[in-house]
Design an enzyme around this catalytic site. Structure first.
Site, mmCIF file in Angstrom:
data_model
loop_
_atom_site.group_PDB
_atom_site.id
_atom_site.type_symbol
_atom_site.label_atom_id
_atom_site.label_comp_id
_atom_site.label_asym_id
_atom_site.label_seq_id
_atom_site.Cartn_x
_atom_site.Cartn_y
_atom_site.Cartn_z
ATOM 1 N N LYS A 45 2.918 10.721 8.106
ATOM 2 C CA LYS A 45 2.404 9.773 9.502
ATOM 3 C C LYS A 45 2.532 10.458 10.586
ATOM 4 C CE LYS A 45 -0.398 5.866 7.660
ATOM 5 N NZ LYS A 45 -1.433 6.054 7.943
ATOM 6 N N PHE A 101 1.299 -1.122 -0.006
ATOM 7 C CA PHE A 101 -0.055 0.182 0.009
ATOM 8 C C PHE A 101 0.590 1.452 0.195
ATOM 9 C CE2 PHE A 101 -2.966 3.860 1.920
ATOM 10 C CZ PHE A 101 -3.791 2.675 0.729
ATOM 11 N N ASP A 142 9.268 2.602 1.447
ATOM 12 C CA ASP A 142 8.164 3.678 1.665
ATOM 13 C C ASP A 142 7.531 3.184 3.113
ATOM 14 O OD1 ASP A 142 5.336 4.437 3.022
ATOM 15 O OD2 ASP A 142 4.761 3.355 1.209
#
Length: 402
Positions: free
Chosen positions: A250, A136, A221
């Site tokens: 985040k 993802f 990532d």
């Protein structure tokens, strides 16, 4: 105006299905809803609230910057952006930083940079991107196509081309796809949404070697795994493998929207003026809060504390499984943890999440079969104990119904 959950259905696009309660206040690892009900937060905004809710260092940074400067276009730079970029460069392999607003935007920048680097250095033919099934990387059309979950990218018309997917932790599947037309391999050094999957040492080192062999860039990532989440400042630091490009978001802002792409000078030089940009990237408010969050997390006390808290979580989870026999393994690292449900409870991760919420504990899922936790990195141990007691109650009720 009276605000209720029904107002969501009235005014919001229905792409989310939020909980029936609406939180109105947070402090540390606890939340309170409109009715004053208290919750212990093991979700952390999906690994965003790295210092919990309303941490004094972040509140202070935001208030101080709010009286100084809110926004400039990128025709100018600003002090908070430069200070945060310097902190990131000093603490990592990187030499250059690009700021965005989210993990998806940071990943978009990384993918565009990889394609531009390969085109300039080797030619138009070198455009293939290898990513991983169940990966993802965000919800832009480029990043959601690179992400290895077709359910998220199907149904929107023709997808960006020359993207293929290997199997995570299967080096042979990468070998079968990689060639001299590959410009980049993109992966999470700890898969989050895909089920909390930790890479094996042979796999991650083998991918690095294959990238070097085929002159392809390795993109990590670290949107979910970065900023202390694994007990390392960034997960790559515990793997013995250094990427060419790293993305972070985040937890980088501790709850304030910010993302960043990190890379080397030699690679970064290919994003010349006009090739990429972001209106809000490098926003002074975001960068001021980001610097406070980053500096707070990047300390021996906090990072060691993550590993200590992981041990407490694992001890509780093992005890719960000994009592109820509901999962096959505990997955993850640091405070990105999950438990994989056994055959009897397949497909019921959301049931466990909802049952926990009913007891006053907020958790997450990572697919239909994994219950996920991504709490504050500084969650008090007492909150862990109390949260696990609530999870015990939730599990007991589910097991009784099974």
């Amino acid at each position: 105006m009276q605000v209720s959950r029904s107002l969501f259905d009235e005014v919001m696009v229905p792409n989310y299905a939020p909980a029936p309660m609406i939180p109105v206040k947070g402090q540390g690892s606890r939340l309170w809803d409109q009715n004053g009900r208290e919750y212990i937060d093991f979700a952390g905004g999906i690994a965003v609230n790295c210092l919990g809710h309303c941490h004094p260092a972040l509140v202070s940074a935001l208030k101080e910057q709010a009286d100084k400067l809110w926004h400039l276009s990128n025709t100018m730079t600003n002090e908070p952006a430069l200070l945060l970029a310097k902190a990131l460069v000093d603490a990592t392999f990187a030499e250059k930083v690009y700021f965005a607003n989210s993990g998806a935007e940071a990943n978009e920048a990384a993918l565009k940079l990889a394609r531009r680097f390969a085109k300039n250095e080797f030619g138009e033919h070198k455009s293939q991107i290898i990513a991983f099934k169940q990966g993802f990387h965000g919800r832009t059309f480029f990043t959601v196509t690179v992400g290895g979950q077709p359910a998220y990218s199907d149904g929107f018309g023709p997808k960006p081309a020359d993207i293929v997917h290997a199997e995570y932790n299967n080096l042979d599947s990468v070998k079968a796809l990689i060639n001299d037309n590959t410009c980049a391999v993109m992966l999470e050094p700890l898969q989050g949404e895909g089920g909390i999957i930790t890479p094996t040492a042979d796999f991650i080192q083998g991918v690095r070697e294959l990238c070097d062999q085929h002159k392809a860039l390795l993109i990590f990532d670290e949107v979910q795994s970065g900023v202390g989440r694994t007990g390392e400042l960034y997960a790559y630091m515990g793997l013995g493998v250094t990427p060419d490009i790293l993305t972070t978001a985040k937890a980088l802002g501790g709850g304030f929207p910010i993302g960043a792409m990190l890379t080397t000078t030699a690679i970064a030089k290919h994003l010349v003026v006009g090739t990429h940009g972001s209106t809000y990237g490098g926003n002074p408010l975001a960068c001021a809060v980001g610097l406070a969050a980053f500096n707070t997390v990047n300390s021996p006390a906090v990072l060691q504390g993550v590993k200590e808290r992981e041990a407490v979580f694992r001890e509780h989870l093992q005890a719960l499984n000994a009592k109820y026999t509901i999962f096959t393994e505990i997955r993850g690292q640091g405070l990105l943890l999950g438990f994989a449900l056994n055959e009897k409870y397949q497909g019921k991760a959301r049931d466990f999440m909802l049952a926990a919420a009913d007891e006053g504990l907020l958790m997450l899922v990572a697919g239909p079969n994994v219950v996920r936790m991504a709490p504050s990195l500084v969650i008090p141990e007492e909150d862990i104990h109390q949260g696990m007691a609530l999870l015990d109650k939730a599990i007991a009720k589910l097991v009784a119904k099974a």
